[in-house]
Design an enzyme around this catalytic site. Structure first.
Site, PDB file in Angstrom:
ATOM      1  N   GLY A  10       0.820  -1.290   0.135  1.00 13.86           N
ATOM      2  CA  GLY A  10       0.028   0.044   0.087  1.00 13.86           C
ATOM      3  C   GLY A  10       0.962   1.343   0.153  1.00 13.86           C
ATOM      4  O   GLY A  10       2.196   1.210  -0.488  1.00 13.86           O
ATOM      5  N   CYS A  11       0.215   2.277   0.672  1.00 11.37           N
ATOM      6  CA  CYS A  11       1.048   3.325   0.738  1.00 11.37           C
ATOM      7  C   CYS A  11       2.394   3.195   1.495  1.00 11.37           C
ATOM      8  O   CYS A  11       2.438   2.680   2.430  1.00 11.37           O
ATOM      9  CB  CYS A  11       0.187   4.526   1.340  1.00 11.37           C
ATOM     10  SG  CYS A  11       0.941   6.091   1.960  1.00 11.37           S
TER      11      CYS A  11
END
Length: 169
Positions: A10-11
Site C-alpha cells: 500500500g502507501c
C-alpha cells in the site's frame, strides 16, 4: 548482523510506519522500487534493514501480508505493487515457500509477488518518517492507525516498547 528485504503493498507511509514499530528493525528506507521484466516501473515501497537474531524474515513477511491488501488485485496495483523484493536467491526461496505456506490463513488468494530488487528512489525528505512526524493528521488516523492496532493485537510481542504501551485511537 544486519539483513535487508524490501516490501511494497500500500502507501509507503503506511508500510514505513508498520516496520518502524518492530523490534529488530534497524532502519526503514521509504521510497519507490523497480524490479525486472513486467515490473520495471517504480512502485511505492520500503527497504527494511533488520537483525535476524531479533526478528526473522518469515515474521517480517507475515506482518507484511497482514498489514496491506495482499489478496486484493485493485486498480492501483501499478502504484502500489504487492511485492516482496528479494536481494538473494535464499530470500527468494524463503519468501516463495512462506507465501505458499501462509495461503491457508487467508480466504482469498494472496497476490503478493516475489520479485528481484532492481532499483530504488528514496522519497523526498518531507515524506520520510511520515507517521512519526504527523501521527495526528487525518491520513495517519484513518489509514496507519488501523494497521498499528492490528500489530498490537496480532504481533504485540514484536513491537517496540513505545508502541506496546501506546494507545492508538
Amino acid at each position: 548482523m544486519s539483513n535487508k528485504i524490501a516490501f511494497g503493498g500500500g502507501c509507503h507511509w503506511c508500510t514505513e510506519a508498520v516496520f518502524q514499530a518492530l523490534k529488530g528493525v534497524q532502519k526503514v528506507e521509504q521510497g519507490f522500487i523497480a524490479s525486472t521484466k513486467d515490473n520495471t516501473s517504480f512502485s511505492e515501497a520500503v527497504i527494511v534493514h533488520f537483525d535476524p537474531e531479533i526478528i526473522t524474515l518469515d515474521l517480517l513477511i507475515q506482518i507484511h501480508l497482514y498489514t496491506h491488501k495482499s489478496t486484493s488485485n485493485h486498480s492501483m496495483r501499478t502504484k502500489y505493487r504487492s511485492a516482496i523484493y528479494y536481494f538473494s536467491e535464499a530470500q527468494k526461496e524463503d519468501a516463495t515457500l512462506l507465501l505458499a505456506n501462509l495461503q491457508s490463513e487467508f480466504e482469498a488468494t494472496i497476490i503478493t509477488k516475489t520479485l528481484p530488487f532492481k532499483d530504488f528512489k528514496p522519497s523526498e525528505a518531507q515524506f520520510k518518517n511520515y507517521y512519526k512526524n504527523n501521527p495526528n493528521k487525518p491520513f495517519c488516523q484513518t489509514y496507519i492507525n488501523p494497521k498499528l492496532k492490528l500489530l498490537q493485537a496480532k504481533f504485540s510481542k514484536h513491537l517496540t516498547d513505545n508502541l506496546q504501551r501506546k494507545s492508538i485511537s
